[in-house]
Design a protein around this motif. Structure first.
Motif, PDB file in Angstrom:
ATOM      1  N   GLY A 258       0.805  -1.208   0.000  1.00  0.00           N
ATOM      2  CA  GLY A 258       0.000   0.000   0.000  1.00  0.00           C
ATOM      3  C   GLY A 258       0.839   1.260   0.000  1.00  0.00           C
ATOM      4  N   SER A 259       0.357   2.272   0.690  1.00  0.00           N
ATOM      5  CA  SER A 259       0.971   3.599   0.661  1.00  0.00           C
ATOM      6  C   SER A 259       2.409   3.576   1.170  1.00  0.00           C
ATOM      7  CB  SER A 259       0.147   4.561   1.524  1.00  0.00           C
ATOM      8  OG  SER A 259      -1.185   4.623   1.066  1.00  0.00           O
ATOM      9  N   LYS A 260       3.238   4.423   0.581  1.00  0.00           N
ATOM     10  CA  LYS A 260       4.625   4.558   1.008  1.00  0.00           C
ATOM     11  C   LYS A 260       4.743   5.665   2.049  1.00  0.00           C
ATOM     12  CE  LYS A 260       6.552   2.809  -3.305  1.00  0.00           C
ATOM     13  NZ  LYS A 260       7.506   3.041  -4.418  1.00  0.00           N
ATOM     14  N   GLN A 261       5.810   5.593   2.829  1.00  0.00           N
ATOM     15  CA  GLN A 261       6.000   6.596   3.868  1.00  0.00           C
ATOM     16  C   GLN A 261       7.448   6.616   4.327  1.00  0.00           C
ATOM     17  OE1 GLN A 261       4.937   5.702   8.026  1.00  0.00           O
ATOM     18  NE2 GLN A 261       3.837   3.883   7.249  1.00  0.00           N
ATOM     19  N   ILE A 262       7.795   7.648   5.082  1.00  0.00           N
ATOM     20  CA  ILE A 262       9.052   7.709   5.822  1.00  0.00           C
ATOM     21  C   ILE A 262       8.673   7.706   7.297  1.00  0.00           C
ATOM     22  CG2 ILE A 262      11.079   9.098   6.386  1.00  0.00           C
ATOM     23  CD1 ILE A 262      11.101  10.096   3.538  1.00  0.00           C
ATOM     24  N   PRO A 263       8.952   6.614   8.020  1.00  0.00           N
ATOM     25  CA  PRO A 263       8.535   6.532   9.424  1.00  0.00           C
ATOM     26  C   PRO A 263       9.228   7.587  10.294  1.00  0.00           C
ATOM     27  CG  PRO A 263       9.226   4.389   8.577  1.00  0.00           C
ATOM     28  CD  PRO A 263       9.666   5.404   7.582  1.00  0.00           C
ATOM     29  N   LYS A 264       8.586   7.876  11.403  1.00  0.00           N
ATOM     30  CA  LYS A 264       9.149   8.832  12.350  1.00  0.00           C
ATOM     31  C   LYS A 264      10.253   8.181  13.185  1.00  0.00           C
ATOM     32  CE  LYS A 264       4.465  10.632  12.967  1.00  0.00           C
ATOM     33  NZ  LYS A 264       3.342  10.708  13.932  1.00  0.00           N
ATOM     34  N   ALA A 265      11.312   8.922  13.438  1.00  0.00           N
ATOM     35  CA  ALA A 265      12.338   8.446  14.365  1.00  0.00           C
ATOM     36  C   ALA A 265      11.686   8.222  15.726  1.00  0.00           C
ATOM     37  CB  ALA A 265      13.466   9.470  14.473  1.00  0.00           C
ATOM     38  N   SER A 266      11.895   7.019  16.281  1.00  0.00           N
ATOM     39  CA  SER A 266      11.202   6.669  17.526  1.00  0.00           C
ATOM     40  C   SER A 266      11.699   5.318  18.018  1.00  0.00           C
ATOM     41  CB  SER A 266       9.682   6.605  17.303  1.00  0.00           C
ATOM     42  OG  SER A 266       9.379   5.648  16.301  1.00  0.00           O
ATOM     43  N   SER A 267      11.165   4.892  19.157  1.00  0.00           N
ATOM     44  CA  SER A 267      11.434   3.565  19.714  1.00  0.00           C
ATOM     45  C   SER A 267      10.127   3.020  20.258  1.00  0.00           C
ATOM     46  CB  SER A 267      12.463   3.655  20.844  1.00  0.00           C
ATOM     47  OG  SER A 267      11.861   4.210  22.016  1.00  0.00           O
ATOM     48  N   TRP A 268      10.169   1.777  20.786  1.00  0.00           N
ATOM     49  CA  TRP A 268       8.921   1.250  21.346  1.00  0.00           C
ATOM     50  C   TRP A 268       8.657   1.786  22.756  1.00  0.00           C
ATOM     51  CZ3 TRP A 268       9.498  -4.839  21.773  1.00  0.00           C
ATOM     52  CH2 TRP A 268      10.545  -5.164  22.634  1.00  0.00           C
TER      53      TRP A 268
END
Length: 401
Positions: A258-268
């Motif tokens: 599906g849609s493409k994206q650039i994920p946000k810098a983060s952790s769990w």
């Protein structure tokens, strides 16, 4: 309507962990989880095991755990993921170290698990991601990467399609943070409660949910979780048509792109208010935590000393090469993420774990300096300057404990 779901269990112990703790966790968690899978042949999980733990299991005589994992993987009940061997926070180290950690993780796990260890997916330690780490993951041939749900940058949460990275095409999957956390903290502990929670969308189309948590949750942190939840769930699932257990790789194969994206810098462990204040890795590098700043400074100095020594490797005699090998080993161990986690005071704090990590970093730097040929006076002088700054950072850490 069917909800396809996957458990991704992450098992790891820091390289400075003491033997009695590993023994306890083996008996309470690792062995019972493997037994539960063995006794329920239709059950399956995705598994991340950092190779430093694989070595510890071998060193302490728990070959049955290694063999059990290998057998279950050969039966299709375990879907391996890659990671960084010594569990560093990948966004906080340079790309050459990211590549090294992933490569030695693969090499070590293949040594113990054999050719069955051929992971398609990648589990970043602490699910810590940033744009800087994706090229290395792509370069090493992984097909997918898991991140925390908070990293999703699309208006909708991917649950009926697989999102892809906008620049390099890596498949991106995201943990359902809320359900995962509730499982980890024993808030969902019966089969029916779990099934009802998975069906939260209450719609007529199929979708998927990915749950990811420390494997030690089951049996170690939550003592009754295997007997009272995991085993009844594994037993009930073959007779249910509304929820289906898969591996993460199977979910990626089943659902469309599906849609493409650039994920946000983060952790769990990142919360929305952390992103608001631009602190993506709050338990490991919070600019408002003086301990974190000095720990990061020490790691960067150690990386510098070892990389400088490496440039002179061809001119080293055998004793100096042995010292360099020691330096490299101490550095690999010293960049594990736990020392920063125990310094976060959110709410975790352990001077012992902080000092253990600091010791590895100091040993790396000392051995690196000693490995450099005496004829390399300029580089030795540079090392002296680095050591002066390291002493200042070390003293700040010690004084703050």
């Amino acid at each position: 309507m069917v909800v396809y779901f996957a458990f991704l269990l992450h098992i790891y112990q820091p390289p400075v962990q003491i033997a009695p703790v590993i023994k306890q966790i083996v008996n309470e968690s690792y062995r019972p989880i493997l037994n539960a899978l063995r006794d329920h042949p239709k059950a399956k999980i995705s598994l991340n095991i950092n190779a430093t733990l694989t070595e510890q299991l071998d060193d302490y005589g728990y070959q049955d755990i290694i063999e059990g994992i290998s057998t279950l993987a050969s039966r299709g009940q375990i879907d391996f993921t890659g990671s960084g061997k010594f569990h560093p926070l990948l966004p906080l180290i340079p790309e050459p170290e990211v590549l090294r950690q992933i490569k030695i993780n693969n090499e070590t796990n293949r040594k113990y698990f054999g050719s069955i260890y051929n992971p398609k997916g990648f589990f970043p330690p602490e699910m810590a991601i940033s744009e800087e780490i994706f090229p290395a993951i792509k370069k090493l041939g992984f097909d997918w990467v898991i991140s925390s749900g908070i990293a999703n940058s699309l208006p909708e949460f991917p649950s009926t399609f697989i999102s892809q990275h906008e620049k390099n095409g890596l498949n991106l999957v995201f943990r359902d943070d809320m359900i995962s956390i509730d499982c980890a903290f024993d808030k969902i502990n019966t089969v029916e409660a779990f099934a009802n929670r998975l069906k939260y969308k209450n719609q007529d189309h199929d979708y998927y949910v990915i749950l990811a948590m420390d494997g030690e949750t089951f049996g170690h942190h939550v003592k009754h979780a295997i007997k009272n939840f995991l085993i009844p769930l594994f037993k009930a699932l073959p007779n249910r048509n509304d929820i289906k257990l898969c591996t993460v790789s199977e979910i990626i194969e089943k659902f469309p792109k599906g849609s493409k994206q650039i994920p946000k810098a983060s952790s769990w462990s990142t919360m929305p208010y952390d992103l608001d204040r631009k602190v993506p890795f709050p338990l490991w590098f919070d600019p408002n935590n003086p301990l974190h700043l000095e720990q990061h400074r020490m790691i960067m100095y150690a990386l510098t000393t070892v990389h400088l020594a490496e440039k002179y490797h061809n001119g080293m005699d055998n004793d100096q090469k042995h010292l360099y090998t020691n330096a490299r080993s101490f550095l690999d161990r010293g960049i594990h993420s736990c020392q920063q986690w125990w310094a976060s005071k959110r709410p975790w704090y352990s001077p012992d774990m902080i000092i253990r990590g600091l010791s590895e970093i100091i040993l790396a730097s000392v051995n690196a300096k000693r490995s450099i040929p005496s004829t390399s006076k300029d580089i030795l002088q540079a090392m002296d300057l680095i050591f002066k700054d390291m002493l200042i950072a070390q003293n700040k850490i010690i004084e703050s404990l």
